[in-house]
Design a protein around this motif. Sequence first.
Motif, PDB file in Angstrom:
ATOM      1  N   ASN A 230       0.814  -1.218   0.000  1.00 39.26           N
ATOM      2  CA  ASN A 230       0.000   0.000   0.000  1.00 39.26           C
ATOM      3  C   ASN A 230       0.849   1.271   0.000  1.00 39.26           C
ATOM      4  O   ASN A 230       0.390   2.331   0.422  1.00 39.26           O
ATOM      5  CB  ASN A 230      -0.966   0.011   1.185  1.00 39.26           C
ATOM      6  N   LYS A 231       2.102   1.149  -0.468  1.00 40.47           N
ATOM      7  CA  LYS A 231       2.978   2.305  -0.620  1.00 40.47           C
ATOM      8  C   LYS A 231       3.438   2.387  -2.075  1.00 40.47           C
ATOM      9  O   LYS A 231       3.425   1.396  -2.808  1.00 40.47           O
ATOM     10  CB  LYS A 231       4.191   2.207   0.302  1.00 40.47           C
ATOM     11  N   SER A 232       3.868   3.578  -2.477  1.00 41.31           N
ATOM     12  CA  SER A 232       4.296   3.775  -3.862  1.00 41.31           C
ATOM     13  C   SER A 232       5.735   4.271  -3.924  1.00 41.31           C
ATOM     14  O   SER A 232       6.249   4.865  -2.968  1.00 41.31           O
ATOM     15  CB  SER A 232       3.371   4.777  -4.569  1.00 41.31           C
ATOM     16  N   TRP A 233       6.352   4.016  -5.070  1.00 43.91           N
ATOM     17  CA  TRP A 233       7.728   4.458  -5.325  1.00 43.91           C
ATOM     18  C   TRP A 233       7.798   4.922  -6.774  1.00 43.91           C
ATOM     19  O   TRP A 233       7.521   4.162  -7.699  1.00 43.91           O
ATOM     20  CB  TRP A 233       8.701   3.300  -5.073  1.00 43.91           C
ATOM     21  N   THR A 234       8.144   6.202  -6.957  1.00 45.93           N
ATOM     22  CA  THR A 234       8.234   6.783  -8.297  1.00 45.93           C
ATOM     23  C   THR A 234       9.656   7.251  -8.566  1.00 45.93           C
ATOM     24  O   THR A 234      10.250   7.970  -7.754  1.00 45.93           O
ATOM     25  CB  THR A 234       7.271   7.971  -8.465  1.00 45.93           C
ATOM     26  N   LEU A 235      10.187   6.849  -9.717  1.00 45.75           N
ATOM     27  CA  LEU A 235      11.494   7.314 -10.177  1.00 45.75           C
ATOM     28  C   LEU A 235      11.291   8.365 -11.269  1.00 45.75           C
ATOM     29  O   LEU A 235      10.697   8.072 -12.304  1.00 45.75           O
ATOM     30  CB  LEU A 235      12.309   6.150 -10.747  1.00 45.75           C
ATOM     31  N   SER A 236      11.763   9.565 -11.022  1.00 42.21           N
ATOM     32  CA  SER A 236      11.756  10.603 -12.053  1.00 42.21           C
ATOM     33  C   SER A 236      13.172  10.712 -12.605  1.00 42.21           C
ATOM     34  O   SER A 236      14.122  10.969 -11.857  1.00 42.21           O
ATOM     35  CB  SER A 236      11.300  11.942 -11.472  1.00 42.21           C
ATOM     36  N   VAL A 237      13.316  10.509 -13.919  1.00 44.81           N
ATOM     37  CA  VAL A 237      14.633  10.463 -14.554  1.00 44.81           C
ATOM     38  C   VAL A 237      14.731  11.561 -15.605  1.00 44.81           C
ATOM     39  O   VAL A 237      13.884  11.659 -16.500  1.00 44.81           O
ATOM     40  CB  VAL A 237      14.884   9.086 -15.208  1.00 44.81           C
ATOM     41  N   ALA A 238      15.766  12.386 -15.503  1.00 43.77           N
ATOM     42  CA  ALA A 238      15.980  13.486 -16.444  1.00 43.77           C
ATOM     43  C   ALA A 238      17.429  13.491 -16.903  1.00 43.77           C
ATOM     44  O   ALA A 238      18.328  13.040 -16.174  1.00 43.77           O
ATOM     45  CB  ALA A 238      15.627  14.817 -15.786  1.00 43.77           C
ATOM     46  N   PRO A 239      17.718  14.002 -18.106  1.00 37.27           N
ATOM     47  CA  PRO A 239      19.111  14.060 -18.578  1.00 37.27           C
ATOM     48  C   PRO A 239      19.887  15.157 -17.855  1.00 37.27           C
ATOM     49  O   PRO A 239      19.321  16.151 -17.407  1.00 37.27           O
ATOM     50  CB  PRO A 239      18.961  14.384 -20.069  1.00 37.27           C
ATOM     51  N   ASN A 240      21.173  14.959 -17.768  1.00 42.96           N
ATOM     52  CA  ASN A 240      22.053  15.943 -17.152  1.00 42.96           C
ATOM     53  C   ASN A 240      23.298  16.046 -18.033  1.00 42.96           C
ATOM     54  O   ASN A 240      24.234  15.268 -17.900  1.00 42.96           O
ATOM     55  CB  ASN A 240      22.416  15.516 -15.731  1.00 42.96           C
ATOM     56  N   TYR A 241      23.289  17.036 -18.946  1.00 39.75           N
ATOM     57  CA  TYR A 241      24.370  17.146 -19.930  1.00 39.75           C
ATOM     58  C   TYR A 241      25.122  18.457 -19.742  1.00 39.75           C
ATOM     59  O   TYR A 241      24.526  19.536 -19.630  1.00 39.75           O
ATOM     60  CB  TYR A 241      23.807  17.075 -21.339  1.00 39.75           C
ATOM     61  N   SER A 242      26.423  18.336 -19.691  1.00 41.95           N
ATOM     62  CA  SER A 242      27.286  19.505 -19.581  1.00 41.95           C
ATOM     63  C   SER A 242      27.966  19.738 -20.928  1.00 41.95           C
ATOM     64  O   SER A 242      28.836  18.956 -21.340  1.00 41.95           O
ATOM     65  CB  SER A 242      28.339  19.296 -18.485  1.00 41.95           C
ATOM     66  N   SER A 243      27.574  20.802 -21.623  1.00 46.10           N
ATOM     67  CA  SER A 243      28.175  21.095 -22.928  1.00 46.10           C
ATOM     68  C   SER A 243      29.628  21.543 -22.794  1.00 46.10           C
ATOM     69  O   SER A 243      30.444  21.343 -23.701  1.00 46.10           O
ATOM     70  CB  SER A 243      27.365  22.183 -23.647  1.00 46.10           C
ATOM     71  N   SER A 244      29.964  22.146 -21.649  1.00 41.30           N
ATOM     72  CA  SER A 244      31.335  22.623 -21.436  1.00 41.30           C
ATOM     73  C   SER A 244      32.323  21.459 -21.364  1.00 41.30           C
ATOM     74  O   SER A 244      33.427  21.530 -21.890  1.00 41.30           O
ATOM     75  CB  SER A 244      31.423  23.441 -20.148  1.00 41.30           C
ATOM     76  N   PHE A 245      31.901  20.375 -20.727  1.00 47.48           N
ATOM     77  CA  PHE A 245      32.798  19.233 -20.557  1.00 47.48           C
ATOM     78  C   PHE A 245      32.429  18.064 -21.467  1.00 47.48           C
ATOM     79  O   PHE A 245      33.137  17.055 -21.512  1.00 47.48           O
ATOM     80  CB  PHE A 245      32.777  18.763 -19.103  1.00 47.48           C
ATOM     81  N   GLY A 246      31.315  18.215 -22.191  1.00 47.37           N
ATOM     82  CA  GLY A 246      30.893  17.140 -23.071  1.00 47.37           C
ATOM     83  C   GLY A 246      30.564  15.871 -22.314  1.00 47.37           C
ATOM     84  O   GLY A 246      30.806  14.769 -22.802  1.00 47.37           O
ATOM     85  N   GLN A 247      29.998  16.026 -21.122  1.00 45.52           N
ATOM     86  CA  GLN A 247      29.724  14.887 -20.273  1.00 45.52           C
ATOM     87  C   GLN A 247      28.212  14.717 -20.093  1.00 45.52           C
ATOM     88  O   GLN A 247      27.504  15.664 -19.762  1.00 45.52           O
ATOM     89  CB  GLN A 247      30.395  15.063 -18.908  1.00 45.52           C
ATOM     90  N   LEU A 248      27.756  13.493 -20.325  1.00 52.28           N
ATOM     91  CA  LEU A 248      26.328  13.189 -20.244  1.00 52.28           C
ATOM     92  C   LEU A 248      26.041  12.373 -18.992  1.00 52.28           C
ATOM     93  O   LEU A 248      26.777  11.445 -18.661  1.00 52.28           O
ATOM     94  CB  LEU A 248      25.875  12.399 -21.474  1.00 52.28           C
ATOM     95  N   GLY A 249      24.989  12.717 -18.315  1.00 59.92           N
ATOM     96  CA  GLY A 249      24.566  11.960 -17.142  1.00 59.92           C
ATOM     97  C   GLY A 249      23.061  12.022 -17.006  1.00 59.92           C
ATOM     98  O   GLY A 249      22.350  12.461 -17.913  1.00 59.92           O
ATOM     99  N   ILE A 250      22.555  11.576 -15.881  1.00 66.17           N
ATOM    100  CA  ILE A 250      21.126  11.654 -15.604  1.00 66.17           C
ATOM    101  C   ILE A 250      20.929  12.166 -14.193  1.00 66.17           C
ATOM    102  O   ILE A 250      21.828  12.104 -13.346  1.00 66.17           O
ATOM    103  CB  ILE A 250      20.413  10.290 -15.753  1.00 66.17           C
ATOM    104  N   GLN A 251      19.751  12.691 -13.953  1.00 63.63           N
ATOM    105  CA  GLN A 251      19.369  13.130 -12.618  1.00 63.63           C
ATOM    106  C   GLN A 251      18.129  12.353 -12.213  1.00 63.63           C
ATOM    107  O   GLN A 251      17.146  12.289 -12.958  1.00 63.63           O
ATOM    108  CB  GLN A 251      19.086  14.638 -12.593  1.00 63.63           C
ATOM    109  N   ILE A 252      18.188  11.739 -11.024  1.00 69.67           N
ATOM    110  CA  ILE A 252      17.093  10.894 -10.555  1.00 69.67           C
ATOM    111  C   ILE A 252      16.440  11.537  -9.341  1.00 69.67           C
ATOM    112  O   ILE A 252      17.110  11.961  -8.404  1.00 69.67           O
ATOM    113  CB  ILE A 252      17.588   9.487 -10.170  1.00 69.67           C
ATOM    114  N   LYS A 253      15.124  11.594  -9.383  1.00 70.29           N
ATOM    115  CA  LYS A 253      14.353  12.092  -8.256  1.00 70.29           C
ATOM    116  C   LYS A 253      13.467  10.957  -7.751  1.00 70.29           C
ATOM    117  O   LYS A 253      12.655  10.420  -8.499  1.00 70.29           O
ATOM    118  CB  LYS A 253      13.503  13.289  -8.681  1.00 70.29           C
TER     119      LYS A 253
END
Length: 282
Positions: A230-253
Motif C-alpha cells: 500500500n505504498k508507492s515508489w516513483t522514479l523521475s529520470v531526467a538528462p544531465n548534460y554539460s556542454s562545457s565538458f561534453g559529459q552526459l549523465g542523468i538526474q534521478i528524483k
Amino acid sequence: MRRKVTYWGMACLLGGCLSLSSCQQEELGGVPVAKGTGTIQLDLTADAGFSSGSKTKAVDEDAYKNLNQYTVQILDMNNNLKKEFTYSANPEPVTLDNGSYLVKAFYKGGGVTADTKSSRAGFYVEGSSIANVEGEDTSVSFTCAPVCGKVKTAFDGKMANYFEDYYVEYKTSSATVRWEKADTDPWYLWLPSGGETVTATIHLTAKKEYEPAGDAKEGTVVKTYKLLRNKSWTLSVAPNYSSSFGQLGIQIKIDETTVDHEIPIEIPTEWINATENEDSKS
C-alpha cells in the motif's frame, strides 16, 4: 432364565459405561462449545489509496475504497465456507452457530487474484479477523488493504534529445516487469506482508553525437528501495548534460510520497555496465 437376565443387565451396564466414557472424552478432547446461536455485525474499512489516489485507463484507485464491491466470506476453523455475500448485501446481523470463525473480505480489481504477482489492470485487496460467537452480538472490525506496492517511472521529455533508448526494469523476488519510455500506467507488484526490497535497473543508450568516440554507449544505473504494501515508489529520470565538458549523465528524483531525493548521477564516456546502488528505507 436367571443367567439370561444377568447377561442382559451386564450388557446394559457396560453400554452405560461406554456412553459415559464417550461423553467424558468429548469434553476433554476439545474446547466445549455451548449449543445455540449468536450474531456478528461487520464494521469494515478499506485503505487502498497508496497515499494518493490516481486514475488510469485500467485502474481507478478510489474505486477500491468502495466497500460495496467487496466479497465477504465466513469460514469455520476447519476452513469450511459457512456464508458468502457482497458487503452491500450484508445481512445485519449475521446469525451463526456458536463457535469460532474466520471472517475475511476481499476485492479483485481487473481480474487479479491473491496470487497475481504483477499487474497493470488492477490489484488485490484483502483483510480478515477471527470472530468468536458465544450466544450474543459480536462486532467484527478490520481494515482491507492491498497486498502489493506501486511503482512508476516518470521520464523527462528531454530524455529523447540525448538518449537513443531508455527503460527501467523493476524486480522483486517473484516478478520482473519493464517500464518502457512511453509508458504511463503504474505497475502493481505483489509483496510479502513485511514488504520487500525492489530493484530498479535503469537502462540507457546515449546518442552517438553525445559520445566522444561517436558510438552509441549503453549503460545501467541500479537503485534499490524497501517497498511496503500500500505504498508507492516513483522514479523521475531526467538528462544531465554539460556542454562545457561534453559529459552526459542523468538526474534521478525518488518520490516516496512524503520525501523527495534528488540524486544527480554523472555517467562518463566509459560508462558501459556502470552501476550505482542505493538502499532506501521507508
